[in-house]
Each structure stands twice: as C-alpha cells, then as structure tokens.
Design a protein around this motif. Structure first.
Motif, PDB file in Angstrom:
ATOM      1  N   THR A   1      42.340  50.536  44.854  1.00  0.00           N
ATOM      2  CA  THR A   1      42.958  49.338  44.262  1.00  0.00           C
ATOM      3  C   THR A   1      44.480  49.369  44.235  1.00  0.00           C
ATOM      4  OG1 THR A   1      42.781  50.332  42.055  1.00  0.00           O
ATOM      5  CG2 THR A   1      40.942  48.954  42.798  1.00  0.00           C
ATOM      6  N   GLN A   2      45.094  50.507  44.565  1.00  0.00           N
ATOM      7  CA  GLN A   2      46.540  50.604  44.377  1.00  0.00           C
ATOM      8  C   GLN A   2      47.331  49.702  45.323  1.00  0.00           C
ATOM      9  OE1 GLN A   2      47.703  54.660  45.106  1.00  0.00           O
ATOM     10  NE2 GLN A   2      47.213  54.604  47.297  1.00  0.00           N
ATOM     11  N   ASP A   3      46.757  49.350  46.460  1.00  0.00           N
ATOM     12  CA  ASP A   3      47.459  48.502  47.422  1.00  0.00           C
ATOM     13  C   ASP A   3      46.929  47.075  47.418  1.00  0.00           C
ATOM     14  OD1 ASP A   3      49.207  50.488  48.408  1.00  0.00           O
ATOM     15  OD2 ASP A   3      47.592  51.326  49.628  1.00  0.00           O
ATOM     16  N   ILE A   4      46.267  46.672  46.335  1.00  0.00           N
ATOM     17  CA  ILE A   4      45.762  45.305  46.199  1.00  0.00           C
ATOM     18  C   ILE A   4      46.571  44.586  45.124  1.00  0.00           C
ATOM     19  CG2 ILE A   4      43.806  43.845  45.587  1.00  0.00           C
ATOM     20  CD1 ILE A   4      41.931  45.928  46.623  1.00  0.00           C
ATOM     21  N   THR A   5      47.041  43.420  45.441  1.00  0.00           N
ATOM     22  CA  THR A   5      47.688  42.530  44.467  1.00  0.00           C
ATOM     23  C   THR A   5      46.762  41.350  44.228  1.00  0.00           C
ATOM     24  OG1 THR A   5      49.914  43.152  45.183  1.00  0.00           O
ATOM     25  CG2 THR A   5      49.685  41.063  44.005  1.00  0.00           C
ATOM     26  N   TRP A   6      46.382  41.170  42.969  1.00  0.00           N
ATOM     27  CA  TRP A   6      45.438  40.114  42.580  1.00  0.00           C
ATOM     28  C   TRP A   6      46.244  39.011  41.895  1.00  0.00           C
ATOM     29  CZ3 TRP A   6      39.861  41.123  42.628  1.00  0.00           C
ATOM     30  CH2 TRP A   6      39.084  40.077  42.135  1.00  0.00           C
ATOM     31  N   LEU A   7      46.441  37.899  42.585  1.00  0.00           N
ATOM     32  CA  LEU A   7      47.331  36.852  42.090  1.00  0.00           C
ATOM     33  C   LEU A   7      46.536  35.579  41.801  1.00  0.00           C
ATOM     34  CD1 LEU A   7      50.874  36.093  43.318  1.00  0.00           C
ATOM     35  CD2 LEU A   7      49.269  34.195  43.143  1.00  0.00           C
ATOM     36  N   GLU A   8      46.603  35.139  40.548  1.00  0.00           N
ATOM     37  CA  GLU A   8      45.951  33.899  40.118  1.00  0.00           C
ATOM     38  C   GLU A   8      47.038  32.934  39.646  1.00  0.00           C
ATOM     39  OE1 GLU A   8      41.533  35.279  38.667  1.00  0.00           O
ATOM     40  OE2 GLU A   8      43.206  35.630  37.295  1.00  0.00           O
ATOM     41  N   ALA A   9      47.384  31.997  40.509  1.00  0.00           N
ATOM     42  CA  ALA A   9      48.475  31.064  40.226  1.00  0.00           C
ATOM     43  C   ALA A   9      47.950  29.866  39.436  1.00  0.00           C
ATOM     44  CB  ALA A   9      49.107  30.583  41.530  1.00  0.00           C
ATOM     45  N   PRO A  10      48.812  29.224  38.657  1.00  0.00           N
ATOM     46  CA  PRO A  10      48.353  28.061  37.890  1.00  0.00           C
ATOM     47  C   PRO A  10      47.938  26.894  38.776  1.00  0.00           C
ATOM     48  CG  PRO A  10      50.726  28.357  37.673  1.00  0.00           C
ATOM     49  CD  PRO A  10      50.204  29.581  38.332  1.00  0.00           C
ATOM     50  N   ASN A  11      48.545  26.761  39.951  1.00  0.00           N
ATOM     51  CA  ASN A  11      48.173  25.684  40.867  1.00  0.00           C
ATOM     52  C   ASN A  11      48.521  26.117  42.282  1.00  0.00           C
ATOM     53  OD1 ASN A  11      51.049  24.962  41.331  1.00  0.00           O
ATOM     54  ND2 ASN A  11      50.932  24.228  39.223  1.00  0.00           N
ATOM     55  N   GLN A  12      48.139  25.286  43.236  1.00  0.00           N
ATOM     56  CA  GLN A  12      48.321  25.667  44.641  1.00  0.00           C
ATOM     57  C   GLN A  12      49.790  25.711  45.034  1.00  0.00           C
ATOM     58  OE1 GLN A  12      46.983  23.275  48.258  1.00  0.00           O
ATOM     59  NE2 GLN A  12      45.243  24.662  48.017  1.00  0.00           N
ATOM     60  N   ARG A  13      50.610  24.887  44.415  1.00  0.00           N
ATOM     61  CA  ARG A  13      52.036  24.909  44.750  1.00  0.00           C
ATOM     62  C   ARG A  13      52.643  26.254  44.401  1.00  0.00           C
ATOM     63  NH1 ARG A  13      56.619  24.750  42.248  1.00  0.00           N
ATOM     64  NH2 ARG A  13      55.596  24.537  40.229  1.00  0.00           N
ATOM     65  N   VAL A  14      52.322  26.788  43.212  1.00  0.00           N
ATOM     66  CA  VAL A  14      52.860  28.084  42.804  1.00  0.00           C
ATOM     67  C   VAL A  14      52.256  29.189  43.661  1.00  0.00           C
ATOM     68  CG1 VAL A  14      53.058  29.711  40.885  1.00  0.00           C
ATOM     69  CG2 VAL A  14      53.273  27.250  40.469  1.00  0.00           C
TER      70      VAL A  14
END
Length: 972
Positions: free
Chosen positions: A316-329
C-alpha cells in the motif's frame, strides 16, 4: 524455441508488467543462443494495432537482429489464401445495408417501430449479427430458443433478426466477423493437417470472443505454439479457480476468460508458466488485489487467507487513494500530479473510460501549457470541422433562429478565406441588431431590412441569404445526394463572400473529417433513398465514431489511455481515475433483442462480459509501481457509489490488523487528502476587499437632461440603473434565443387593443367581442411563432374580453375622441430638464376634459406605490395639464386609470390630487443636479429578491442593502 512437448502450452505475465516489453524479454531469453534466422521464423499474433506498433518500436531499439513477424489477429480476415469467401464488406457499408432493410420492414409492418429509430435499430442489429457470426451462432438457434413467456416483443424482435439471416446463408458478401471466423477455421484445419514447425505465439488476448478463443486453442496445441496471457493471477489458489467454471456467477471476474480457456484445454492453473523470470513490480499488492477480487461470496476466503497476507506496508505504500468532492476537483488534483511528474521527467498515464473526466484533465493541464498524449484522440464531432458540418446541418430546420445563424457565422471556419475580418465585424453588428430588435425566427427579408442601413452590408447579406435559406430539399433522396449537397454548402460557407478556398479541410482534424465524409460517399449507395432526419442520424454517428489525433504538440511523458490501450503500455506513475460504479465498470448496455437468459441459452456473450474485461484491466493496471486510485464523491449533484473493486479492497484492508491508531486505508487516504489540500491552496482566492454599496456621483454636466416617465420609477427605486443606462449608455442585450416572455406579451396586447379601438363604434357588445377575438387570433397567428404561447395568450384575451368590451362600451358613451400611443414632453426651464413619455391612451370626453388610461397585462401598482414610486401615470397627467401632448393642448384631466388585464381584470384609479406630484418631481430632479448627490444602487427595490439589469456592474452580492451607500465621485 521450445524443447518441451506438452499437449498445450500456455504462459502468463504478472499484473503490472509492461506486456510488450515482457514479451520481447521472453523471446530474447529463449532465442539468444540460437542462430539469427530463428528470430525471423517467429510468428506473433497480437490483438491490437497499438500492440503491434509498440512491439516494432521496442524491437527497433536494438540490438540488431532479424524482426519476427508481428501479425494482427484481425488481419486473418483479409488473407485471400485462407478461404474462398469474398473479401469482407466494410463495416459502414454493411450497416447502411441493414438500415435500408430495417426501413423496408418498418414501412411494411405498421406500428413495428418509429421511423426515427431506423439507424439506432440498424446499429444494434448489426452488432448482434457481428456477435452471432463471431460466436458461430446461426439465426436458427435464435429462432429455436425456449420462450416460455411468449410475448409480442419477442415476435417483433424475431422479425428484425430474420432480415439479417441472408448474411448467414452465403448469398451476400461476408462482413469482417464472418470472414474472420471462416479464415480462423480454415487456418486451424490446415494446422491440424500439416502442423507448422516454426514458433507461433498468440500474445495479449483474453479469449473473450469465440473466434479468437478458437484460435488460441489451436495455437496452444501446435508443436512450437504458445499462448501468452496478460495479467494472469498466479496468486489465486486452484480451489478458487475451480469456482470460476459457471459463467452465470463468474463472468464478471477478471480471470474468468483464462479459466474458460484452461478448462477447454484440460489444463490446471499451476500448468500456466510465467513467461519470464522477472518478478512483478508490486508482488505484495498483486496478492492483496487477488484476494480482494475473489469471486463472491468471499468473506470466508478473507477470514482464512487475510491473516497470512504479508508486506501490506509494501503493498500500500505506493498507492494514493483520492476521493474528491466532485469531478472538477478530481481532474484538478490529477492534473497537479501530472504536472509534478512532468517536472521530474517521469512518465505518467491516466487510465479511465470516462471521456468527460479526461477532457477536464486536459483543460486543467492547458493552464501549464501541457498537452497530454491522448490515445483515444478527439471525436470528429467535437473538432472544429465536425462542429462546422453539424452547424451547417442545423440550417435545415423549418424555422431559423438568430442563435443558429450566429453560431455558424462566428465559427472560425466560416468565411475563412479572404475578408474574414470584415465578416466578423458584420456578424457583430448583425448580432447587436438581432438582440435588440430581431424577430424570434429569421427570414431573408429580416436581414435585408437590416442591410438597408449601410450599403456595404448588402453583398454580405446576399451571400448569407443565398447559402442559408431554402437550401435543403424536401422528401427523400439518395444518401450520396444529401452528402454532396451538404459538402458543397459547407465549402461555400467556409470559402466566404469572395469565393476563396476556405480552411475547412486543412489541418489534421479537417483531413480526417474529409476522409470520413469520402468513405460515407463511397458506401452511400448501400443506404438507398433516405429522409433528412435519417441523413442527420447517419452523419452524426459517423462523426461521433471517427477520431483525430495531433501528435505534433503533445507532451511525450504525459499520457491519457483508455482501458484497452493501457493493456499494452506502462508508465512510472499510473492513475486509475473515475472509479465510480456506473463509470468504471460501466453497467451492461440494454439489449433490445435478447435478455440475459436467452443469451445464455443461445451461447452468446453475457452482459457481464464487459464488466469482467474491465475488472481484468483494473487488476492489470493496479499492479504498476506507483498507483493513484481516484474517484469523485458527487457527480451532477448526485452522490456516487465507489467502484465495486475499491469497495472490496477497502473492506478487506479494514478487516485486517491495524497499524496503531491508523490503518492501511488511513495512510492511503492521507496521501490523497494531501493532494486535495494542494488543489484547495491553488484555488484559494486572494484576499481582496469586498466592494461597498456604490452611489456614483458623476459631474453634473454628464447627468441626463432628459428622462422618460418610465425612467422616474427607476430613478427612485434604483438610481444606479439610470446612471448605467443613461450616463454610461449601457443597454441590456436580449438573448439570441427569443422566448415568449411577459414584455413581449404586453407589447402585443397593447398593439391589439390599440388596433381594436380603431374599429369602433360597434353595433353591440357581442359584435365588439367577436371583432376583438378575431383580431387577436389573426395577429397572434402572424406575430407569435410559438404555438403553445399563442394559445395561452389567446386564452388570456378570451378571459378578459367580456369584461373589457363591457367597460369599453361604457367609456365610449362619454368619449368623443380617443388618442392612442401619443407622445408628449414638457420642459422645466429652471432645471434645464425635459420629461417625455408616451401615453397608451387619452380619451377626450364630451365635457371637454380628458381621461388617461394605461394598460397593464400584469398587476397595476397600488395607489401608495404610485404616490411614492411608480409615478408614470401621475406624471402623464401633469404633462397633459401643461399641454405637453402633441395636438391636444392644455386640458383638464378628469381622471387617470390603470386597466389591469391579468387573470382578474380590473380598473385602478390613480390618486391624482392626494399629493403635489409636480413639486415632488421637481425636487427629485433638482436633487440629482447636485454634484454631491450620487446614484445609489438598489435604493428602494419593490422586493428584496428583485433583480436589476446592472446588479453585476454594481457588484451586488458583495454588499447588502442594509449597508450605507458610499458616494463615489467620478471625473467623467
């Protein structure tokens, strides 16, 4: 090349390995001890042109050696020596043929389907036919399906399926899929009779289509043949592989197609050998993902095998899990990371099936002058030539709007020859005219009327009228005639007034668009005669399917890939974006012909096949060295659902042992939040002071010396509007797309009543009402081009007709003369100011007095509002008393009345003698002739939420009406 002699030979590569590089590494290892000619004897079948090009590029990088034969699997359909069948018919031609058959069927069977659905049905039917031919399913199999619940829908579906039966019986030239299958069957039969002794590899295919699956089995059984599977899961136990045998429950698993192949070859998973000895880039992560994607139900697998997962920190150290508020962000965060990677010289790739998201990313990167290498290109319908052709096609509407015309005139390819600058100036002047005084729908006479103002407009308008109006024929005609007419018209509009060559077909998008148009012309006879609506559907489909790419200005290290392209390439950083359910994976497309059960009976592919392929793409891509997993929490103001694969990984990790106060998921999310923080910092606005409520005080010499009676209300309620309109000379522009709004309705009813009064006297109330309604119907028919609004407004006239006629007969009894739309003005010499206005109606009564009327299609102002704000009628009284109306002289005013014509018609008298209106008006004008008096924004609006045409100029919203206005003195 191979020393062993197994019955079938199958190899695999690990998830995350760059498949073309790994394939060549394996060949190098096996051929390095052999003579040079061994390389030339190797034959490699690949499934995409991109893989074919990539293998050739890698091979040419050296060292020097003879190149193997890299062949596309689909090239077998074009080999003239494999089968006696004719060469395949182009896909476009076959679909046009099927469309013609569908049209004939719909014309023959009434109520079978709407004519507007012909080409959608033809495309869907052609896709079904391709699938049936690829899987070797004859129409008789479809007809013999067990339909226990027989319905009219199935009967209609069979009628459509029957019309393509001719393509299975050998009476027609085969299409791509039919000849591909015949060629593969012939080739495999030749191999059975005379097995080749040179190495033959089939690399990169998953066997999801029946024809390719058959070829894979044949290659795997050759003496020197081998199948190389991409992204094979070497970590999944054999007992789990055994659970993948049922397509009804396992079709959506990433390894299902490999399980099906192994079962067909009677092989076990442990008989699949890694193609090279190279270790995967992220072995620990591959084990984690393999467990997470186990076929359902999986909970007991997680409980049993989860505790034995090791090196989760490395997984998991090379995984970035990104949950943005919307598609633009989400797009902005990805663009930031891509910019960072470009600065470091890393290769980075975004993988997603969401084209809207990729366009957002490309737009964000443009701010840093980075153009990504987008493998999918741009649909021709979104390029300048494609849009131009569609804008020209929009001219075929029955009624042409100002918006449609100006969108075309302002397009960069319109009048792109000599005189482009003057063309744009003319278009701008025409736009201003159409916004202010243009009709809802245009005619040649409309433009000629505008051109009368300046002689130099006339040739340009004649050019427009010659190419815009009445250019499209009616009825049906051959498709090639529609294309030829459309192309000629587009080229004329692109060339311009002087007939110079335009830029329509220049640059890469223009050349690619021209190629597609020429292909359509080439195969157009197959479609027969079509209507305009059919031609529009065909052209839009062709332009949507066509792609263009410009490789001259792209960044070599920043790439955007679709899921198919990602199978054959790798990068230092891989970003899996748009991971929401419904986007990745996409839901199965609705099938208008066969449901899931019938497909299973017939032996066709199940709807979950695409989900399984997407799952394999995901498993292959997540094995890269450095990975981003991104999604948006909301899309189009609706909450999203995370992709099922993200859910599985998260649920598995949350059930494993935590690291102190945080978990593996917490660490991955923290890295994503860090980048979201960078986006927030990047978009954080600079500290700028908010505007104060303005009260602009221009020099007295610049202030208006004349106002209309209708302006006085605004001078009291919103003085800033008078400053903007009368001093800055800023006028509101109407939208190009005219709509049946309240001001237009009021104007038409005013004109109607004015014309009606001129038809009197009337013999009776019934005769007067009949005259009024007849005039209303005739006028609205010619002046209101919107059928719905025309009926609504006519119904309004019907509602007030009885009341108005009754009251009018009473008024006529005491009236000797009626003046309508009469202009008047009066000067105030002591203030050097003129008040002017137009009265709707002035009646001269028998006793010599006058009565002023004003029509209101809305609600009339109350007496209190008239005294303090809406002084229009009271000021008209003062003008009349002072002889300001032309031809009337000073008159005694007996009354002033609003005639309200809304849903509850009424008369409302003005409070003429309750205040000294003229004195108050003089004080008001004198106050604004003081250099210290400012024009305050929104001084006393009728409603707090009422809008003003100049709110944006006053920066309303940065201040509120509770704030004291700030006087701003200006010098000019």
């Amino acid at each position: 090349m191979f020393d062993d002699r197994p019955k079938f030979r199958v190899f695999g590569t690990y998830s995350g390995q760059a498949f073309p590089d790994t394939l060549l590494d394996g060949l190098t290892t096996r051929l390095q001890e052999g003579p040079p000619e061994h390389w030339a004897r190797v034959e490699v079948y690949v499934n995409t042109q991109r893989m074919q090009r990539r293998l050739a590029e890698l091979f040419l990088q050296g060292p020097a050696r003879l190149m193997p034969r890299f062949t596309l699997v689909t090239d077998l359909a074009h080999d003239p020596l494999l089968t006696d069948l004719p060469m395949p018919v182009p896909t476009l031609k076959r679909r046009l043929e099927i469309a013609q058959l569908v049209r004939l069927l719909i014309q023959r069977v009434e109520g079978l389907a709407p004519a507007s659905a012909i080409f959608d049905l033809a495309n869907s039917l052609a896709s079904l036919m391709d699938e049936m031919q690829g899987e070797g399913i004859a129409p008789a199999v479809i007809e013999s399906l067990d339909i226990s619940d027989f319905s009219g829908h199935w009967e209609r579906a069979l009628q459509f399926i029957a019309i393509v039966q001719r393509y299975f019986e050998g009476g027609e030239a085969p299409d791509q899929e039919a000849r591909q299958r015949a060629s593969v069957l012939a080739l495999t039969l030749r191999w059975q009779e005379n097995p080749p002794d040179h190495p033959i590899l089939l690399a990169g295919s998953t066997g999801s289509r029946g024809t390719t699956f058959h070829l894979m089995k044949a290659v795997a059984g050759l003496p020197q043949g081998a199948v190389i599977l991409p992204g094979f899961d070497f970590d999944m136990p054999c007992r789990v592989w055994a659970e993948l045998s049922d397509p009804k429950t396992s079709e959506d698993h990433p390894q299902y197609r490999f399980s099906r192949l192994l079962n067909a070859l009677d092989l076990t998973p442990d008989q699949v050998i890694p193609w090279t000895e190279a270790a995967p880039q992220a072995a620990a992560r591959n084990r984690l993902v393999s467990l997470a994607l186990r076929p359902a139900p999986v909970t007991h697998h997680w409980r049993q095998e989860g505790p034995y997962l090791t090196e989760l920190d490395r997984a998991t150290q090379d995984i970035t899990w990104l949950e943005a508020p919307n598609q633009r962000v989400e797009a902005k965060a990805i663009a930031l990371q891509l910019r960072h990677a470009a600065g470091l010289g890393q290769t980075a790739a975004v993988i997603t099936p969401d084209r809207n998201l990729t366009r957002r990313i490309a737009t964000a990167l443009a701010a840093w002058d980075i153009t990504p290498d987008d493998s999918a290109g741009i649909p021709l319908s979104l390029t300048a030539p494609g849009r131009f052709l569609l804008h020209v096609l929009d001219l075929a509407q029955p009624q042409l709007t100002s918006e449609t015309l100006l969108v075309l005139l302002k397009h960069p390819l319109t009048h792109s020859g000599e005189g482009r600058g003057q063309h744009l100036r003319n278009a701008r002047e025409l736009e201003l005219y159409l916004r202010r005084r243009g009709p809802a729908f245009l005619t040649p006479q409309t433009l000629l009327k505008w051109a009368e103002a300046q002689d130099h407009y006339r040739p340009w308008v004649d050019w427009i009228n010659a190419n815009i109006f009445d250019q499209w024929p009616e009825g049906s005609q051959p498709l090639e005639d529609w294309i030829a007419h459309h192309r000629k018209l587009a080229e004329q509009l692109s060339a311009g007034l002087f007939g110079q060559d335009g830029e329509l077909w220049e640059q890469a998008p223009g050349r690619d668009t021209k190629t597609e148009i020429e292909n359509l012309i080439k195969y157009a006879p197959a479609a027969g005669d079509v209507e305009l609506i059919d031609y529009s559907a065909i052209l839009r489909g062709v332009l949507n399917a066509g792609q263009t790419r410009d490789q001259n200005h792209v960044h070599s290290n920043i790439r955007i890939w679709g899921t198919l392209e990602a199978r054959v390439q790798s990068a230092d950083l891989v970003i899996l974006a748009g991971l929401n359910d419904g986007t990745w994976p996409e839901p199965p497309a609705p099938d208008p012909w066969l449901n899931r059960s019938l497909r299973l009976q017939a032996g066709l592919l199940l709807p979950e096949r695409r989900i399984g392929l997407s799952a394999h793409d995901f498993q292959q891509a997540i094995g890269a060295k450095t990975v981003w997993l991104t999604r948006s929490l909301r899309s189009d103001d609706a909450e999203t659902v995370p992709s099922r694969w993200l859910n599985r990984i998260e649920n598995l990790l949350n059930g494993l042992e935590k690291l102190g106060d945080d978990s593996w998921m917490d660490r991955m999310r923290a890295r994503g939040k860090d980048w979201l923080g960078k986006v927030e910092a990047l978009e954080e606005p600079q500290d700028t002071p908010l505007s104060t409520r303005p009260s602009v005080a221009p020099p007295v010499a610049c202030r208006p010396e004349s106002l209309a009676v209708t302006d006085i209300k605004h001078l009291i309620r919103d003085p800033y509007a008078i400053y903007a309109k009368r001093i800055l000379n800023l006028k509101r522009l109407d939208p190009l797309n005219k709509s049946p709004d309240a001001p237009l309705r009021g104007t038409l009813i005013h004109d109607l009543l004015e014309a009606f009064l001129q038809t009197g006297p009337w013999a009776s109330a019934e005769a007067a009402k009949a005259t009024l309604l007849a005039m209303a119907e005739e006028r609205f028919q010619t002046t209101v081009p919107w059928p719905a609004a025309r009926r609504l407004w006519l119904a309004r006239v019907v509602r007030f007709a009885d009341w108005f006629v009754t009251q009018e007969l009473v008024r006529q009894a005491s009236t000797i003369m009626t003046k309508t739309e009469i202009k008047g003005e009066i000067n105030l010499p002591e203030l050097n100011f003129t008040l002017n206005g137009t009265a709707d109606r002035i009646d001269i009564l028998k006793d010599g007095t006058a009565h002023i009327y004003d029509y209101k299609t809305g609600k009339p102002p109350t007496p209190a509002q008239q005294l303090h704000f809406d002084k229009q009628l009271l000021l008209e009284v003062e003008i009349l008393r002072r002889g300001g109306f032309l031809g009337l002289g000073p008159l005694k005013v007996a009354g002033a009345t609003y005639i309200g014509l809304d849903n509850s018609p009424c008369e409302l008298s003005a409070p003429m003698d309750e205040a000294d209106v003229w004195s108050d008006f003089s004080k008001l004008i004198r106050a604004y002739q003081s250099a210290e008096q400012g024009y305050t924004a929104r001084r006393a609006m009728l409603k707090a939420d009422a809008s003003s045409d100049y709110d944006h100029l006053a920066r309303y919203g940065e201040w509120t009406t509770n704030q004291r206005a700030t006087v701003i003195k200006v010098s000019k």
